[in-house]
Design an enzyme around this catalytic site. Structure first.
Site, PDB file in Angstrom:
ATOM      1  N   HIS A   1      -6.836   9.114  10.879  1.00  0.00           N
ATOM      2  CA  HIS A   1      -6.381   7.721  10.974  1.00  0.00           C
ATOM      3  C   HIS A   1      -4.879   7.580  10.770  1.00  0.00           C
ATOM      4  O   HIS A   1      -4.406   6.502  10.430  1.00  0.00           O
ATOM      5  CB  HIS A   1      -7.153   6.855   9.963  1.00  0.00           C
ATOM      6  CG  HIS A   1      -8.619   6.733  10.289  1.00  0.00           C
ATOM      7  ND1 HIS A   1      -9.584   6.403   9.369  1.00  0.00           N
ATOM      8  CD2 HIS A   1      -9.284   6.919  11.470  1.00  0.00           C
ATOM      9  CE1 HIS A   1     -10.782   6.379   9.963  1.00  0.00           C
ATOM     10  NE2 HIS A   1     -10.624   6.695  11.228  1.00  0.00           N
TER      11      HIS A   1
ATOM     12  N   CYS B   1      13.494  -0.621  21.915  1.00  0.00           N
ATOM     13  CA  CYS B   1      13.007  -1.732  22.747  1.00  0.00           C
ATOM     14  C   CYS B   1      13.158  -3.093  22.083  1.00  0.00           C
ATOM     15  O   CYS B   1      12.922  -4.120  22.721  1.00  0.00           O
ATOM     16  CB  CYS B   1      11.552  -1.496  23.144  1.00  0.00           C
ATOM     17  SG  CYS B   1      10.381  -1.773  21.804  1.00  0.00           S
TER      18      CYS B   1
ATOM     19  N   THR C   1     -16.708   9.713   1.545  1.00  0.00           N
ATOM     20  CA  THR C   1     -16.715   8.807   2.694  1.00  0.00           C
ATOM     21  C   THR C   1     -18.069   8.109   2.797  1.00  0.00           C
ATOM     22  O   THR C   1     -19.105   8.749   2.610  1.00  0.00           O
ATOM     23  CB  THR C   1     -16.345   9.517   4.018  1.00  0.00           C
ATOM     24  OG1 THR C   1     -16.549   8.607   5.103  1.00  0.00           O
ATOM     25  CG2 THR C   1     -17.133  10.784   4.253  1.00  0.00           C
TER      26      THR C   1
ATOM     27  N   ALA D   1     -15.662  13.104  -6.834  1.00  0.00           N
ATOM     28  CA  ALA D   1     -15.113  14.314  -6.211  1.00  0.00           C
ATOM     29  C   ALA D   1     -14.189  15.075  -7.166  1.00  0.00           C
ATOM     30  O   ALA D   1     -14.150  16.301  -7.149  1.00  0.00           O
ATOM     31  CB  ALA D   1     -14.347  13.925  -4.946  1.00  0.00           C
TER      32      ALA D   1
ATOM     33  N   ARG E   1       0.828  -1.206   0.000  1.00  0.00           N
ATOM     34  CA  ARG E   1       0.000   0.000   0.000  1.00  0.00           C
ATOM     35  C   ARG E   1       0.865   1.261   0.000  1.00  0.00           C
ATOM     36  O   ARG E   1       0.528   2.268  -0.614  1.00  0.00           O
ATOM     37  CB  ARG E   1      -0.964  -0.009   1.203  1.00  0.00           C
ATOM     38  CG  ARG E   1      -2.023  -1.109   1.068  1.00  0.00           C
ATOM     39  CD  ARG E   1      -3.037  -1.034   2.192  1.00  0.00           C
ATOM     40  NE  ARG E   1      -3.730   0.237   2.237  1.00  0.00           N
ATOM     41  CZ  ARG E   1      -4.233   0.784   3.338  1.00  0.00           C
ATOM     42  NH1 ARG E   1      -4.107   0.159   4.485  1.00  0.00           N
ATOM     43  NH2 ARG E   1      -4.850   1.938   3.292  1.00  0.00           N
TER      44      ARG E   1
ATOM     45  N   CYS F   1      12.264  -2.028  16.498  1.00  0.00           N
ATOM     46  CA  CYS F   1      12.525  -0.739  17.137  1.00  0.00           C
ATOM     47  C   CYS F   1      13.905  -0.762  17.799  1.00  0.00           C
ATOM     48  O   CYS F   1      14.198  -1.687  18.567  1.00  0.00           O
ATOM     49  CB  CYS F   1      11.426  -0.491  18.174  1.00  0.00           C
ATOM     50  SG  CYS F   1      11.754   0.917  19.238  1.00  0.00           S
TER      51      CYS F   1
HETATM   52  P1  NAD Z   1     -14.975   5.046   3.058  1.00  0.00           P
HETATM   53  O1  NAD Z   1     -15.847   5.460   4.142  1.00  0.00           O
HETATM   54  O2  NAD Z   1     -13.759   5.847   2.855  1.00  0.00           O
HETATM   55  O3  NAD Z   1     -15.841   4.797   1.623  1.00  0.00           O
HETATM   56  C1  NAD Z   1     -15.474   5.196   0.359  1.00  0.00           C
HETATM   57  C2  NAD Z   1     -16.589   6.094  -0.204  1.00  0.00           C
HETATM   58  O4  NAD Z   1     -16.078   6.790  -1.323  1.00  0.00           O
HETATM   59  C3  NAD Z   1     -17.841   5.357  -0.687  1.00  0.00           C
HETATM   60  O5  NAD Z   1     -19.001   5.948  -0.137  1.00  0.00           O
HETATM   61  C4  NAD Z   1     -17.826   5.557  -2.215  1.00  0.00           C
HETATM   62  O6  NAD Z   1     -19.129   5.686  -2.769  1.00  0.00           O
HETATM   63  C5  NAD Z   1     -17.088   6.866  -2.307  1.00  0.00           C
HETATM   64  N1  NAD Z   1     -16.412   7.108  -3.585  1.00  0.00           N
HETATM   65  C6  NAD Z   1     -15.870   6.218  -4.438  1.00  0.00           C
HETATM   66  N2  NAD Z   1     -15.314   6.857  -5.491  1.00  0.00           N
HETATM   67  C7  NAD Z   1     -15.496   8.185  -5.276  1.00  0.00           C
HETATM   68  C8  NAD Z   1     -15.151   9.351  -6.003  1.00  0.00           C
HETATM   69  N3  NAD Z   1     -14.475   9.296  -7.167  1.00  0.00           N
HETATM   70  N4  NAD Z   1     -15.496  10.560  -5.499  1.00  0.00           N
HETATM   71  C9  NAD Z   1     -16.166  10.642  -4.319  1.00  0.00           C
HETATM   72  N5  NAD Z   1     -16.530   9.570  -3.597  1.00  0.00           N
HETATM   73  C10 NAD Z   1     -16.200   8.355  -4.072  1.00  0.00           C
HETATM   74  O7  NAD Z   1     -14.693   3.652   3.394  1.00  0.00           O
HETATM   75  P2  NAD Z   1     -13.539   2.656   3.020  1.00  0.00           P
HETATM   76  O8  NAD Z   1     -13.025   2.941   1.656  1.00  0.00           O
HETATM   77  O9  NAD Z   1     -14.099   1.325   3.275  1.00  0.00           O
HETATM   78  O10 NAD Z   1     -12.410   2.986   4.119  1.00  0.00           O
HETATM   79  C11 NAD Z   1     -12.474   2.655   5.484  1.00  0.00           C
HETATM   80  C12 NAD Z   1     -11.323   3.362   6.211  1.00  0.00           C
HETATM   81  O11 NAD Z   1     -10.049   3.103   5.600  1.00  0.00           O
HETATM   82  C13 NAD Z   1     -11.468   4.859   6.153  1.00  0.00           C
HETATM   83  O12 NAD Z   1     -10.837   5.407   7.250  1.00  0.00           O
HETATM   84  C14 NAD Z   1     -10.669   5.192   4.919  1.00  0.00           C
HETATM   85  O13 NAD Z   1     -10.362   6.537   4.806  1.00  0.00           O
HETATM   86  C15 NAD Z   1      -9.458   4.299   5.098  1.00  0.00           C
HETATM   87  N6  NAD Z   1      -8.784   4.120   3.791  1.00  0.00           N
HETATM   88  C16 NAD Z   1      -7.935   5.089   3.387  1.00  0.00           C
HETATM   89  C17 NAD Z   1      -7.373   5.030   2.122  1.00  0.00           C
HETATM   90  C18 NAD Z   1      -6.464   6.161   1.688  1.00  0.00           C
HETATM   91  O14 NAD Z   1      -5.732   6.714   2.502  1.00  0.00           O
HETATM   92  N7  NAD Z   1      -6.537   6.565   0.409  1.00  0.00           N
HETATM   93  C19 NAD Z   1      -7.668   3.960   1.260  1.00  0.00           C
HETATM   94  C20 NAD Z   1      -8.513   2.940   1.728  1.00  0.00           C
HETATM   95  C21 NAD Z   1      -9.093   3.037   2.992  1.00  0.00           C
END
Ligand code: NAD
Length: 245
Positions: free
Chosen positions: A119, A150, A188, A231, A70, A147
């Protein structure tokens, strides 16, 4: 899409805007959301089964390798027009608090001055046992590294499922959401607590709340405006509309 005139007006009048982002805002950069299928080698794992302290204790090598994958993904991609529009919005309003659930650092790379990283950040390291944040010179390479203080395992500096949000970060986010005039909930699914409750807090404190997401979420029925779409397309339109006279 026509951006609702009342939303543009609310943003023009706002003293304090909160932008709350989830992984959807990075989807157009090529970072998969957890809900998207994982690709290649990792498709047989569920993120919920890897991103936990229990998973790390059970199988630190696999969890570390997943994070290495990742991390490489995140460093290879670029911020998209959605990230850039949020950085531009920061210049247009008196105060903007950006709260992100993302761990990828793309907001900062797009020019946002600061982001409350709810997060954590996937590129950071922390000691699993003593929670100490570690610089590169404080760990011994390995899978996972150890680490230097420790001897315990090093883990990524992110908040795993079941772990607490940093109290300072949470307090700042709650205060901003309770005081803001407008909150934009972007990309989100509004399902992971306590982040999901932030928009509801803003609603209960009489902020104007808009959701930007191609799909419905549990928040959709409560907000003042639902902007349906990606977005990376809608945020630049929104910001351009605020700039227009
Ligand atoms: P999330 O709550 O972040 O869900 C993703 C949402 O994004 C969904 O509702 C989906 O419809 C929407 N989406 C998809 N494409 C989009 C676009 N182009 N524009 C706007 N909205 C769009 O849930 P998750 O993905 O299951 O993540 C769970 C946790 O893990 C959260 O904290 C998330 O931020 C984190 N996470 C972070 C990353 C990262 O840092 N990029 C990646 C994966 C998960």
């Amino acid at each position: 899409m026509n951006v609702p005139a009342q939303l543009i007006e609310a943003l023009r009048q706002a003293q304090h805007v909160v932008v709350l982002t989830g992984s959807g805002v990075s989807a157009e950069s090529g970072v998969p959301t957890f809900r998207d299928a994982q690709t290649g080698l990792w498709s047989r794992f569920r993120p919920e089964d890897l991103a936990t302290p229990q998973a790390f204790q059970r199988d630190p090598k696999t969890v570390w390798e997943w994070y290495e994958w990742r991390r490489s993904l995140v460093t290879e991609v670029e911020p998209n027009p959605g990230h850039a529009a949020i950085a531009r919005l920061e210049q247009q309003v008196p105060q903007l608090t950006l709260i992100t659930q993302n761990v990828d650092g793309l907001h900062q790379r797009a020019g946002s001055a600061s982001a409350l990283e709810f997060h954590g950040n996937i590129l950071g390291n922390r000691c699993f046992d003593e929670h100490r944040v570690l610089g590169d010179d404080e760990l011994t390479p390995g899978t996972p590294p150890t680490c230097n203080h420790c001897g315990g395992y090093v883990r990524p500096d992110v908040v795993w499922f079941g772990e607490e949000i940093d109290q300072g970060v949470l307090d700042t986010a709650l205060t901003a959401c309770a005081r803001c005039d407008v909150l934009l909930s972007v990309g989100t699914a509004s399902e992971v607590q306590p982040a999901a409750g932030l928009a509801e807090l803003a609603l209960s404190c009489d902020a104007v709340v808009a959701e930007i997401n191609p799909a419905d979420t549990p928040l959709s029925s409560q907000v003042h405006f639902c902007l349906r779409g990606p977005a990376g397309e809608l945020l630049p339109q929104l910001v351009a509309a605020i700039e227009e006279e």
